[in-house]
Scaffold this motif. Structure first.
Motif, PDB file in Angstrom:
ATOM      1  N   ASN A  18       5.589  -1.705  -3.967  1.00  0.00           N
ATOM      2  CA  ASN A  18       5.654  -0.608  -2.993  1.00  0.00           C
ATOM      3  C   ASN A  18       5.677   0.743  -3.689  1.00  0.00           C
ATOM      4  N   TYR A  19       6.403   0.829  -4.785  1.00  0.00           N
ATOM      5  CA  TYR A  19       6.500   2.100  -5.516  1.00  0.00           C
ATOM      6  C   TYR A  19       5.128   2.500  -6.073  1.00  0.00           C
ATOM      7  N   ILE A  20       4.448   1.553  -6.730  1.00  0.00           N
ATOM      8  CA  ILE A  20       3.142   1.869  -7.307  1.00  0.00           C
ATOM      9  C   ILE A  20       2.146   2.211  -6.212  1.00  0.00           C
ATOM     10  N   GLY A  21       2.203   1.479  -5.112  1.00  0.00           N
ATOM     11  CA  GLY A  21       1.284   1.741  -4.008  1.00  0.00           C
ATOM     12  C   GLY A  21       1.400   3.163  -3.491  1.00  0.00           C
ATOM     13  N   GLN A  22       2.620   3.646  -3.353  1.00  0.00           N
ATOM     14  CA  GLN A  22       2.832   5.024  -2.899  1.00  0.00           C
ATOM     15  C   GLN A  22       2.459   6.023  -3.986  1.00  0.00           C
ATOM     16  N   LEU A  23       2.813   5.729  -5.231  1.00  0.00           N
ATOM     17  CA  LEU A  23       2.520   6.630  -6.339  1.00  0.00           C
ATOM     18  C   LEU A  23       1.016   6.862  -6.479  1.00  0.00           C
ATOM     19  N   LEU A  24       0.222   5.807  -6.349  1.00  0.00           N
ATOM     20  CA  LEU A  24      -1.223   5.894  -6.542  1.00  0.00           C
ATOM     21  C   LEU A  24      -1.993   6.098  -5.238  1.00  0.00           C
ATOM     22  N   SER A  25      -1.272   6.239  -4.123  1.00  0.00           N
ATOM     23  CA  SER A  25      -1.927   6.426  -2.804  1.00  0.00           C
ATOM     24  C   SER A  25      -2.995   5.361  -2.564  1.00  0.00           C
ATOM     25  N   VAL A  26      -2.618   4.110  -2.782  1.00  0.00           N
ATOM     26  CA  VAL A  26      -3.552   2.987  -2.716  1.00  0.00           C
ATOM     27  C   VAL A  26      -4.288   2.914  -1.382  1.00  0.00           C
ATOM     28  N   ASP A  27      -3.625   3.216  -0.284  1.00  0.00           N
ATOM     29  CA  ASP A  27      -4.209   3.028   1.042  1.00  0.00           C
ATOM     30  C   ASP A  27      -5.376   3.960   1.342  1.00  0.00           C
ATOM     31  N   ARG A  28      -5.549   5.011   0.585  1.00  0.00           N
ATOM     32  CA  ARG A  28      -6.633   5.954   0.898  1.00  0.00           C
ATOM     33  C   ARG A  28      -7.958   5.578   0.245  1.00  0.00           C
ATOM     34  N   PHE A  29      -7.988   4.505  -0.548  1.00  0.00           N
ATOM     35  CA  PHE A  29      -9.206   4.148  -1.266  1.00  0.00           C
ATOM     36  C   PHE A  29      -9.921   2.955  -0.640  1.00  0.00           C
ATOM     37  N   ARG A  30     -11.249   3.043  -0.626  1.00  0.00           N
ATOM     38  CA  ARG A  30     -12.108   1.900  -0.312  1.00  0.00           C
ATOM     39  C   ARG A  30     -12.516   1.299  -1.654  1.00  0.00           C
ATOM     40  N   ASP A  31     -11.984   0.128  -1.954  1.00  0.00           N
ATOM     41  CA  ASP A  31     -12.165  -0.432  -3.290  1.00  0.00           C
ATOM     42  C   ASP A  31     -12.945  -1.736  -3.235  1.00  0.00           C
ATOM     43  N   TYR A  32     -13.285  -2.246  -4.419  1.00  0.00           N
ATOM     44  CA  TYR A  32     -14.062  -3.472  -4.550  1.00  0.00           C
ATOM     45  C   TYR A  32     -13.185  -4.683  -4.836  1.00  0.00           C
TER      46      TYR A  32
END
Length: 251
Positions: free
Chosen positions: A11-25
């Motif tokens: 959860n910490y890394i997800g928020q730190l890197l703003s994971v939800d805003r990316f469309r990834d492969y």
């Protein structure tokens, strides 16, 4: 050393890197679930068999990488080398955390930020899909030959350079890894050079016809620093034991 719960770290890394805003492969976060708490963290660019084996050998609770598994373009079947890597992680109960585009893009810990810092580039803007490409300037102009030597020294790797060695370089666009496709867009940004990890056949012609220098410094070499910076941040934040695994890769 202290311990942290797997879900809390994710959860910490997800928020730190703003994971939800990316469309990834690929999926970002925990790709292979291991033990519930983490004390010792290993980092590597890619979750190769060598990295997995090294993480298991040092007793890591988790392996944090930039290049993980389950890419959209790969076959879904778990067999061959894919099976061997996953089986080794599961047998040792080691977590695999992987962060791809979010780690490229982070303004401080990301691959582009870390590479730019090592090359003396001050970022002035972004470009490209999801703003993954960076634009910046050198404090003082350098010839293409001098800039190439700076890259070779910083990365311990001789880059592929296409362009006039005497050309003055100040404004640079860059994107780590396999971002040679961004060269088309970058040449229209008023830059002197474009830097990435890999090269394709077309870049030679585009560089010659536009006068914009093209530099390929290695996919692995340009992406060694983001995951290491992220690991060091997590070690400071949570008091984790950290070991970086630099698995040599000439590509």
């Amino acid at each position: 050393m202290t311990l942290i719960a797997r879900f809390e770290l994710e959860n910490y890394i997800g928020q730190l890197l703003s994971v939800d805003r990316f469309r990834d492969y690929c999926p970002n976060g925990v790709q292979i679930e291991g033990r519930e708490t983490i004390v010792k963290l290993a980092t590597a660019v890619t979750a190769s068999q060598a990295a997995v084996d090294a993480a298991v050998a040092i007793g890591a609770d988790a392996l944090l990488v930039h290049h993980g598994y389950f890419w959209k373009s790969e076959a879904a079947a778990i067999r061959g080398t894919k099976k061997a890597r996953i089986a080794a992680l599961i047998k040792a109960d080691v977590n695999l955390f992987a962060y791809h585009l979010p780690l490229d893009a982070h303004p401080e810990l990301g691959n582009n930020a870390q590479l730019g810092e090592r090359l003396g580039l001050t970022a002035t803007g972004r470009f490209g899909d999801q703003e993954l490409g960076w634009i910046g300037e050198l404090a003082e102009p350098a010839t293409l030959a001098d800039f190439a030597r700076r890259i070779a020294t910083a990365l311990d790797r001789e880059p592929l350079v296409i362009g006039d060695a005497a050309r003055p370089i100040r404004r640079v666009a860059w994107c780590t890894g396999g971002a040679q496709g961004y060269f088309h867009e970058a040449v229209n940004l008023g830059i002197d050079a474009f830097l990435t990890g890999e090269a394709s056949e077309f870049v030679t012609h585009l560089a010659r016809e536009t006068g914009v220098a093209f530099i390929a410094a290695g996919h692995h070499a340009t992406e060694r620093y983001g995951v290491r910076a992220l690991g060091e941040h997590l070690a400071r934040q949570f008091g984790l034991e950290l070991i970086h695994l630099d698995i040599e890769n000439p590509v």
